[in-house]
Write an enzyme that holds these catalytic residues in place. Structure first.
Site, short mmCIF file in Angstrom:
data_model
loop_
_atom_site.label_atom_id
_atom_site.label_comp_id
_atom_site.label_asym_id
_atom_site.label_seq_id
_atom_site.Cartn_x
_atom_site.Cartn_y
_atom_site.Cartn_z
N ASP A 151 -36.96 31.49 62.76
CA ASP A 151 -36.95 32.85 62.19
C ASP A 151 -36.12 33.82 63.04
O ASP A 151 -36.40 35.02 63.08
CB ASP A 151 -38.38 33.38 62.03
CG ASP A 151 -39.22 32.47 61.12
OD1 ASP A 151 -38.66 31.93 60.17
OD2 ASP A 151 -40.43 32.32 61.38
N HIS A 154 -38.42 35.22 54.99
CA HIS A 154 -39.59 35.17 55.87
C HIS A 154 -40.45 36.41 55.59
O HIS A 154 -39.93 37.52 55.50
CB HIS A 154 -39.13 35.16 57.33
CG HIS A 154 -40.27 35.12 58.29
ND1 HIS A 154 -41.01 33.96 58.50
CD2 HIS A 154 -40.84 36.07 59.06
CE1 HIS A 154 -41.97 34.22 59.37
NE2 HIS A 154 -41.89 35.49 59.72
N SER A 189 -37.99 39.55 55.15
CA SER A 189 -36.61 39.55 55.62
C SER A 189 -35.89 38.31 55.10
O SER A 189 -36.47 37.23 55.05
CB SER A 189 -36.56 39.49 57.16
OG SER A 189 -37.35 40.52 57.74
N ASN A 206 -32.81 31.98 54.72
CA ASN A 206 -34.26 31.81 54.63
C ASN A 206 -34.89 33.16 54.29
O ASN A 206 -34.35 34.21 54.65
CB ASN A 206 -34.82 31.32 55.96
CG ASN A 206 -36.32 31.10 55.92
OD1 ASN A 206 -36.85 30.55 54.95
ND2 ASN A 206 -37.01 31.52 56.97
C1 GAR Z 1 -43.15 33.26 50.77
O1 GAR Z 1 -43.98 34.35 51.06
C2 GAR Z 1 -42.11 33.07 51.85
O2 GAR Z 1 -41.66 34.27 52.39
C3 GAR Z 1 -42.90 32.30 52.87
O3 GAR Z 1 -43.68 31.40 52.13
C4 GAR Z 1 -43.94 31.95 50.84
C5 GAR Z 1 -43.46 30.96 49.82
O4 GAR Z 1 -43.87 31.34 48.54
N1 GAR Z 1 -42.03 31.63 53.77
C6 GAR Z 1 -42.37 31.36 55.03
O5 GAR Z 1 -43.42 31.66 55.53
C7 GAR Z 1 -41.28 30.63 55.81
N2 GAR Z 1 -41.64 30.56 57.19
P1 GAR Z 1 -43.17 30.72 47.27
O6 GAR Z 1 -43.24 29.21 47.41
O7 GAR Z 1 -43.99 31.19 46.11
O8 GAR Z 1 -41.76 31.22 47.23
#
Ligand code: GAR
Length: 190
Positions: A147, A111, A138, A109
């Site tokens: 997480d 995060h 991360s 994942n």
């Molecule tokens: C990213 O910033 C990712 O790190 C976060 O959501 C966004 C997705 O953007 N993930 C989380 O918060 C997971 N808990 P994307 O759809 O453009 O990749």
């Protein structure tokens, strides 16, 4: 170079990290192919992008049904494409302990915080409110704890005076796009 590993991506929205992973998978020395992009949100923009790129996509909604049924359906789609490693890329749903157990050590994942700081949501607002001078992202292995699994890569960015959660999120996102493919590649090279 050994045969490329088969990666399945789960997402819930925009899919910019998925796009970065796909772009890196198309480089000559990549260690993996993205063989399916699946989502809990049939309307996720990331799915439409992947479809346009000729990647197999799959969507099914968890609404109004037992989580185990929903996850079994997603898993059938992944196994149907002989997925070896799952990369969560903005997948905004907690996987059940049973699912995590079946894929232990094979789910990554990304995060948007420097874990173990700021698990969960609103990471950028929390980092700014705390007066932190750095933020980041991360990549970690997924365990039952939100997480909470072992971190396998991090990228750091400065928090600048006047940053809002949105300006910081944009800077972190740029770093995510370099971090995730590199961390996945390193993970697959073990
Ligand atoms: C990213 O910033 C990712 O790190 C976060 O959501 C966004 C997705 O953007 N993930 C989380 O918060 C997971 N808990 P994307 O759809 O453009 O990749």
């Amino acid at each position: 170079m050994a045969e490329r590993r088969r990666v399945g991506i789960l997402l819930s929205g925009r899919g910019s990290n998925m796009q970065a992973l796909v772009a890196a998978s198309r480089l000559p020395d990549a260690r993996y192919d993205v063989v399916i992009v699946a989502s809990d949100k049939p309307e996720a923009p990331g799915l439409a992008w992947a479809e346009g790129e000729g990647i197999v996509t799959y969507a099914t909604s968890p609404k109004g049904r037992p989580k185990a049924d929903y996850e079994a359906e997603i898993e059938r789609a992944l196994r149907g494409m002989r997925v070896e490693v799952i990369a969560l890329a903005g997948y905004m749903r907690l996987l059940s302990p049973a699912f995590v157990e079946r894929w232990r050590g094979r789910i990554l994942n990304i995060h948007p915080s420097l874990l173990p700081k700021y698990k969960g949501l609103d990471t950028h607002a929390r980092a700014i409110a705390a007066g932190d001078s750095v933020a980041g992202a991360s990549v970690h292995l997924v365990t039952e704890e939100l997480d909470g699994g072992p971190v396998i890569g991090q990228a750091q960015v400065d928090i600048l005076p006047g940053d809002t959660p949105d300006t910081l999120a944009a800077r972190v996102l740029d770093a995510e796009h370099a971090l995730y493919p590199a961390a996945l590649d390193r993970f697959l090279s073990r």
